[in-house]
Design an enzyme around this catalytic site. Structure first.
Site, PDB file in Angstrom:
ATOM      1  CB  CYS A   1      -3.367 -19.141  29.666  1.00 52.44           C
ATOM      2  SG  CYS A   1      -4.824 -19.573  30.619  1.00 52.44           S
TER       3      CYS A   1
ATOM      4  CG  HIS B   1      -1.870 -15.617  31.019  1.00 52.14           C
ATOM      5  ND1 HIS B   1      -3.114 -15.164  30.650  1.00 52.14           N
ATOM      6  CD2 HIS B   1      -2.088 -16.666  31.864  1.00 52.14           C
ATOM      7  CE1 HIS B   1      -4.030 -15.900  31.244  1.00 52.14           C
ATOM      8  NE2 HIS B   1      -3.441 -16.817  31.985  1.00 52.14           N
TER       9      HIS B   1
ATOM     10  CG  ASN C   1      -6.631 -16.048  33.681  1.00 56.13           C
ATOM     11  OD1 ASN C   1      -6.700 -16.130  32.460  1.00 56.13           O
ATOM     12  ND2 ASN C   1      -5.885 -16.847  34.422  1.00 56.13           N
TER      13      ASN C   1
HETATM   14  O1  UT7 Z   1      -4.459 -18.902  33.522  1.00 59.99           O
HETATM   15  C1  UT7 Z   1      -3.856 -20.142  33.609  1.00 59.99           C
HETATM   16  C2  UT7 Z   1      -2.947 -20.214  34.726  1.00 59.99           C
HETATM   17  N1  UT7 Z   1      -3.661 -20.067  35.952  1.00 59.99           N
HETATM   18  C3  UT7 Z   1      -3.067 -19.538  36.958  1.00 59.99           C
HETATM   19  O2  UT7 Z   1      -1.931 -19.145  36.856  1.00 59.99           O
HETATM   20  C4  UT7 Z   1      -3.816 -19.518  38.270  1.00 59.99           C
HETATM   21  C5  UT7 Z   1      -2.856 -19.655  39.336  1.00 59.99           C
HETATM   22  N2  UT7 Z   1      -3.444 -19.837  40.646  1.00 59.99           N
HETATM   23  C6  UT7 Z   1      -3.921 -18.813  41.389  1.00 59.99           C
HETATM   24  O3  UT7 Z   1      -4.068 -17.705  40.922  1.00 59.99           O
HETATM   25  C7  UT7 Z   1      -4.189 -19.091  42.841  1.00 59.99           C
HETATM   26  O4  UT7 Z   1      -3.744 -20.374  43.148  1.00 59.99           O
HETATM   27  C8  UT7 Z   1      -5.679 -18.926  43.281  1.00 59.99           C
HETATM   28  C9  UT7 Z   1      -6.056 -17.471  43.239  1.00 59.99           C
HETATM   29  C10 UT7 Z   1      -6.584 -19.723  42.390  1.00 59.99           C
HETATM   30  C11 UT7 Z   1      -5.823 -19.421  44.703  1.00 59.99           C
HETATM   31  O5  UT7 Z   1      -4.940 -18.711  45.555  1.00 59.99           O
HETATM   32  P1  UT7 Z   1      -3.989 -19.490  46.573  1.00 59.99           P
HETATM   33  O6  UT7 Z   1      -3.298 -18.466  47.373  1.00 59.99           O
HETATM   34  O7  UT7 Z   1      -3.143 -20.444  45.780  1.00 59.99           O
HETATM   35  O8  UT7 Z   1      -5.004 -20.239  47.502  1.00 59.99           O
HETATM   36  P2  UT7 Z   1      -5.122 -21.814  47.798  1.00 59.99           P
HETATM   37  O9  UT7 Z   1      -5.719 -22.518  46.636  1.00 59.99           O
HETATM   38  O10 UT7 Z   1      -3.812 -22.308  48.335  1.00 59.99           O
HETATM   39  O11 UT7 Z   1      -6.164 -21.783  48.983  1.00 59.99           O
HETATM   40  C12 UT7 Z   1      -5.891 -21.131  50.222  1.00 59.99           C
HETATM   41  C13 UT7 Z   1      -7.175 -21.012  51.010  1.00 59.99           C
HETATM   42  C14 UT7 Z   1      -7.965 -22.312  51.055  1.00 59.99           C
HETATM   43  O12 UT7 Z   1      -8.583 -22.400  52.322  1.00 59.99           O
HETATM   44  P3  UT7 Z   1      -7.952 -23.335  53.475  1.00 59.99           P
HETATM   45  O13 UT7 Z   1      -7.945 -24.708  52.898  1.00 59.99           O
HETATM   46  O14 UT7 Z   1      -6.581 -22.775  53.720  1.00 59.99           O
HETATM   47  O15 UT7 Z   1      -8.890 -23.125  54.612  1.00 59.99           O
HETATM   48  C15 UT7 Z   1      -9.036 -22.112  50.020  1.00 59.99           C
HETATM   49  O16 UT7 Z   1     -10.202 -22.862  50.278  1.00 59.99           O
HETATM   50  O17 UT7 Z   1      -8.029 -20.057  50.373  1.00 59.99           O
HETATM   51  C16 UT7 Z   1      -9.324 -20.641  50.180  1.00 59.99           C
HETATM   52  N3  UT7 Z   1      -9.910 -20.024  49.010  1.00 59.99           N
HETATM   53  C17 UT7 Z   1     -10.696 -18.938  49.095  1.00 59.99           C
HETATM   54  N4  UT7 Z   1     -11.092 -18.195  50.135  1.00 59.99           N
HETATM   55  C18 UT7 Z   1     -11.900 -17.137  49.881  1.00 59.99           C
HETATM   56  C19 UT7 Z   1      -9.803 -20.403  47.734  1.00 59.99           C
HETATM   57  N5  UT7 Z   1     -10.511 -19.581  46.953  1.00 59.99           N
HETATM   58  C20 UT7 Z   1     -11.068 -18.664  47.776  1.00 59.99           C
HETATM   59  C21 UT7 Z   1     -11.912 -17.560  47.575  1.00 59.99           C
HETATM   60  N6  UT7 Z   1     -12.288 -16.825  48.647  1.00 59.99           N
HETATM   61  N7  UT7 Z   1     -12.333 -17.200  46.339  1.00 59.99           N
END
Ligand code: UT7
Length: 327
Positions: free
Chosen positions: A112, A254, A284
């Site tokens: 990215c 980005h 993204n």
């Molecule tokens: O482009 C290169 C750089 N990339 C980035 O900068 C990406 C950066 N990361 C992100 O944008 C975020 O970390 C995500 C959007 C991918 C995830 O968001 P988050 O707030 O960090 O969620 P998390 O991974 O901490 O997960 C929290 C909860 C989990 O459930 P439990 O374990 O708390 O029950 C996940 O399983 O959210 C759950 N979860 C979802 N729930 C519904 C993860 N993805 C989803 C989803 N829908 N799509």
């Protein structure tokens, strides 16, 4: 002093729209969760399309905007982490499709951060006098590496391409004022996609992992990294350019996650409208996201002479970078 002036932009955006409602049918997620946690409402998918085709569309538009034929180019740089081939590179294919002269044509795989890194290379060629006019294209067909059963990645990413043409100018205070790029390879596992498997070529049962080609991401760890890396990149680029935060007209980041972009606005005391966002509609698109924004801003008439723009990228590697551009 020679600077690299941005003289043209272009983009190539696939037609197919993958909405949050469609993703709700594919994985256990909801429109509400995706919008709240990422800011994305829909993304584009380049079905049955090569990366080079997107790159070509963007390049042709950027050359037309610059008003120059391809044979005036001295260097072609393509940023992609989703090339059609490991070899030959996408830039060589583009050189042929554009009927450019037999000039240098390099791919840059810096995830990215790729457009920032390619601009850094373009600027170095121009400042050193090795090139007068450089085409930088960022093209991504990310759907090819996305596992559409993995809700933590498939909701974020989309396809697209955009291009920029830089040309040497001796006008003071115009063009790229500074660049900064860096990598922290200790975070390599946070965002990872295998290219070629390590295996015993003579084993009778060579294992085949159908998911090996998919992107795997530890999203929260990447978000933590951006909190440190993005301000460092922007601060360094500003300091190298001798530009104060108050002078910034636009930050073009980005488009990774709306929450990260909000942090940038707060950190630099910028009104939220000065941080350009279009990830609602494109998601993204990895290295294509910054130039897609620049091209959209130009088409909307938001870019004017005299403005100071800070572009920043961050992602797999982990890599990060920024540049300051004066229009
Ligand atoms: O482009 C290169 C750089 N990339 C980035 O900068 C990406 C950066 N990361 C992100 O944008 C975020 O970390 C995500 C959007 C991918 C995830 O968001 P988050 O707030 O960090 O969620 P998390 O991974 O901490 O997960 C929290 C909860 C989990 O459930 P439990 O374990 O708390 O029950 C996940 O399983 O959210 C759950 N979860 C979802 N729930 C519904 C993860 N993805 C989803 C989803 N829908 N799509």
């Amino acid at each position: 002093m020679i600077n690299s002036q941005l003289i043209g932009t272009g983009s190539c955006i696939p037609d197919f729209v993958l909405t949050n409602a469609m993703l709700e049918q594919m994985v256990d997620t909801s429109d509400e969760w995706i919008v709240q946690r990422t800011g994305v409402r829909e993304r584009r998918i380049a079905k049955n399309t090569h990366t080079w085709e997107l790159a070509l569309g963007a390049a042709q538009e950027a050359l037309a905007d610059a008003g120059i034929p391809a044979d005036e180019l001295d260097l072609i740089l393509v940023s992609t982490c989703t090339p059609d081939n490991n070899t030959p590179n996408t830039a060589s294919i583009l050189q042929d499709k554009l009927s450019a002269r037999q000039i240098g044509a390099l791919d840059i795989n810096n995830a990215c951060t790729g457009f920032i890194s390619a601009t850094d290379v373009a600027d170095s060629y121009i400042k050193s006098g090795k090139a007068k006019t450089v085409l930088v294209v960022a093209a991504e067909t990310l759907h090819r590496i996305i596992d559409y059963t993995d809700r933590s990645t498939c909701i974020l990413f989309g396809d697209g391409a955009a291009a920029a043409v830089y040309r040497a100018t001796d006008r003071e205070g115009i063009g790229i004022q500074s660049t900064f790029i860096a990598a922290d390879g200790a975070g390599a596992d946070y965002l990872h996609m295998q290219a070629l498997p390590i295996e015993d070529p003579f084993a009778s049962d060579r294992p085949v992992d159908p998911k090996a080609r998919f992107l795997k991401m530890q999203g929260a760890a990447v978000v933590r990294f951006t909190a440190r890396a993005v301000p460092l990149a922007i601060d360094t680029a500003l300091q190298r350019a001798g530009v104060a935060a108050e002078e910034i007209d636009w930050v073009v980041p980005h488009q990774a996650n709306l929450r990260i972009l909000d942090v940038i606005a707060k950190r630099y005391h910028l009104p939220r409208e000065k941080v350009y966002v279009n990830m609602e509609y494109f998601g993204n698109t990895s290295s294509a996201s910054v130039p897609i924004c620049l091209d959209e801003m130009r088409k909307k008439g938001l870019l004017c002479e005299g403005q100071t723009i800070v572009c920043t990228g961050f992602g797999a590697g982990l890599t990060y970078g920024a540049f300051v551009l004066k229009l």
